[in-house]
Design a protein around this motif. Structure first.
Motif: not given
Length: 512
Positions: A34-55
């Motif tokens: 859908l087209p972007p709508k104005p509103g509050k932004g959202r930040a998330m984080a995917v956190i893990g050590k080397a080899g956990s599959g982040k990439t």
């Protein structure tokens, strides 16, 4: 879309990210936007050590967004804006980190590159519009149909506008007339190596991207001055998606095994060195070495903790290669230490940073430029790596407060030698072979220092070890092996286009 095989923690992270995108108007399952709508932004984080599959998760999310109709913003060209267009940018703090992602098929660029957008010559902008599907095939004076076909074939394979135009026989100076600082917001940002971000960079990114997803390793070193805290530590618990399971690489990885052994709170430095020695006895991917290999230092720096160690190794490297005291040899490695330009030369700063000369960039010296104070350089990991720039090169020497400066423009890009670097500066980079100077880590262990409750030597060892893609060389003596061959630049990839000359505009007293 077909999902990659996910472990339970990865599947939970994927579902949480998919829900975040759905709230933003992008349905990954139905592949609808859908087209972007104005509103509050959202930040998330995917956190893990080397080899956990982040990439792997980052690559999968990028592909899913593309299949849903979200366009990639690469930093080399942006087509005409549409109200209904949805975009995603995959970013990393350094050229090398972005290059590592691109080698894995993820279309990444640097944060600096997305902050600065190129200004194209209108004639060649029509080619860019055609390549991106926003216009018809143009007729351009001086370019044959065969040249346009080469450009199209290159773009279809690599999705790079500058690369495609270079394949048509054009130089960057033909079609890029300058750079401008981004003033408008984008859409979705996926940020790799986010443990390197400081608070100001994080806030800048939140202003640009309403939806911001960070990927980071909590075991790495936090930016200097942040007391061991990383930007994703400040997010609320529901915004932090933890990857706890470690996935071994094909055939297992002794390097990752050593990295994760550091999580044992009872492990002392001597115990860890015994683990390294045992791994070296069993697997050629870990090497217990009595000396630093000088042959490797031009392509991948020795990783150290202390500045004094770095300077001594650089001095030994230059002496072993017979480098003169008043000049550099082609093939010597450099590290960009920033841009030394006054505020009135903002455009030139943008030119340099957009081409990859950002603080921490790894560079190979190719030779002197055509003008005094200029150097021909190859920026490792940059999309257009060859350039000639006004340079201030500083060679530090032991027991001397002031560095030796073989080349010095009045203003321009500043460089330190790069045959050895601190582990802090190595974050975000990876090399096939990595040499870690163990006596420095021993000194860190003896110091008793901690960072965020974890012994400093363990954080240093973890970051240093995980820089190695294929082979870890654990150096236990303060010795340097003689080089087997002179320095060379033959190992560097050849550029697709001729280099651009980037020089500061003259000050009033220098103007002709």
């Amino acid at each position: 879309m077909s999902l990659p095989a996910l472990s339970p923690d990865q599947a939970e992270a994927w579902d949480a990210l998919a829900e975040t995108f759905a709230v933003a108007g992008i349905d990954l399952n139905a592949e609808e936007i859908l087209p972007p709508k104005p509103g509050k932004g959202r930040a998330m984080a995917v956190i893990g050590k080397a080899g956990s599959g982040k990439t792997m998760l980052l690559a999968g999310i990028t592909q899913a967004l593309r299949e849903a109709g979200v366009e990639i913003i690469s930093g080399d060209y942006e087509g005409k804006r549409r109200k209904d267009r949805r975009t995603v940018a995959v970013l990393a703090p350094t050229n090398k980190a972005a290059f590592v992602l691109r080698m894995r098929g993820v279309p990444a660029t640097t944060i600096h590159r997305i902050l600065y957008t190129p200004v194209y010559d209108p004639e060649y902008e029509r080619i860019a519009d055609w390549l991106t599907g926003a216009g018809d095939r143009p007729t351009v004076e001086g370019l044959t149909d065969a040249a346009l076909d080469r450009a199209k074939a290159f773009y279809d394979q690599h999705a790079s506008i500058p690369g495609a135009l270079a394949a048509a026989g054009l130089r960057g100076s033909d079609f890029i007339k300058g750079w401008k600082r981004r003033e408008d917001a984008l859409d979705i940002g996926l940020i790799d190596e986010s443990s390197m971000l400081d608070d100001r960079q994080f806030e800048d990114l939140r202003e640009i991207f309403p939806t911001l997803i960070l990927f980071g390793d909590p075991a790495q070193l936090a930016p200097v001055g942040q007391s061991g805290e990383m930007v994703f530590d400040k997010l609320a618990a529901p915004q932090r998606l933890m990857l706890d399971r470690i996935h071994r690489q094909a055939g297992d990885s002794p390097i990752l095994d050593l990295a994760h052994a550091l999580s044992d709170p009872a492990l002392e430095f001597a115990d860890f060195e015994r683990l390294v020695r045992a791994a070296a006895d069993k697997d050629p991917r870990v090497v217990w070495s009595e000396r630093v290999e000088s042959d490797l230092m031009a392509q991948s720096p020795v990783l150290v903790w202390r500045n004094v160690t770095r300077i001594r190794l650089i001095t030994a490297f230059r002496a072993a290669h017979g480098a003169p005291g008043d000049a550099l040899l082609p093939g010597e490695p450099l590290i960009c230490d920033g841009i030394e330009l006054p505020a009135s030369h903002r455009k030139r700063r943008i030119d340099l940073e957009a081409r990859g000369l950002i603080k921490g960039a790894q560079v190979i010296y190719l030779g002197p430029g055509k003008k005094p104070g200029f150097s021909r350089l190859h920026v490792i990991g940059a999309e257009d790596p060859r350039l000639s720039a006004a340079s201030i090169i500083k060679i530090e020497t032991p027991d001397e407060e002031e560095p030796f400066i073989p080349y010095a423009a009045r203003m321009g890009a500043a460089f330190l030698h790069g045959a050895a670097v601190t582990i802090h500066k190595a974050q975000g980079s990876q090399w096939p072979d990595v040499q870690v100077f163990a006596p420095d880590l021993s000194a860190a262990a003896w110091s008793g220092r901690s960072e965020a409750g974890i012994p400093l030597w363990k954080r240093l060892a973890y970051v240093a070890i995980t820089r190695a893609q294929e082979r870890l060389i654990w150096v236990v003596r303060n010795r340097l092996a003689r080089p087997s061959a002179p320095l060379s630049t033959d190992w560097l990839p050849m550029p697709a286009a001729a280099p651009l000359a980037l020089e500061p505009e003259p000050t009033p007293d220098e103007a002709p």
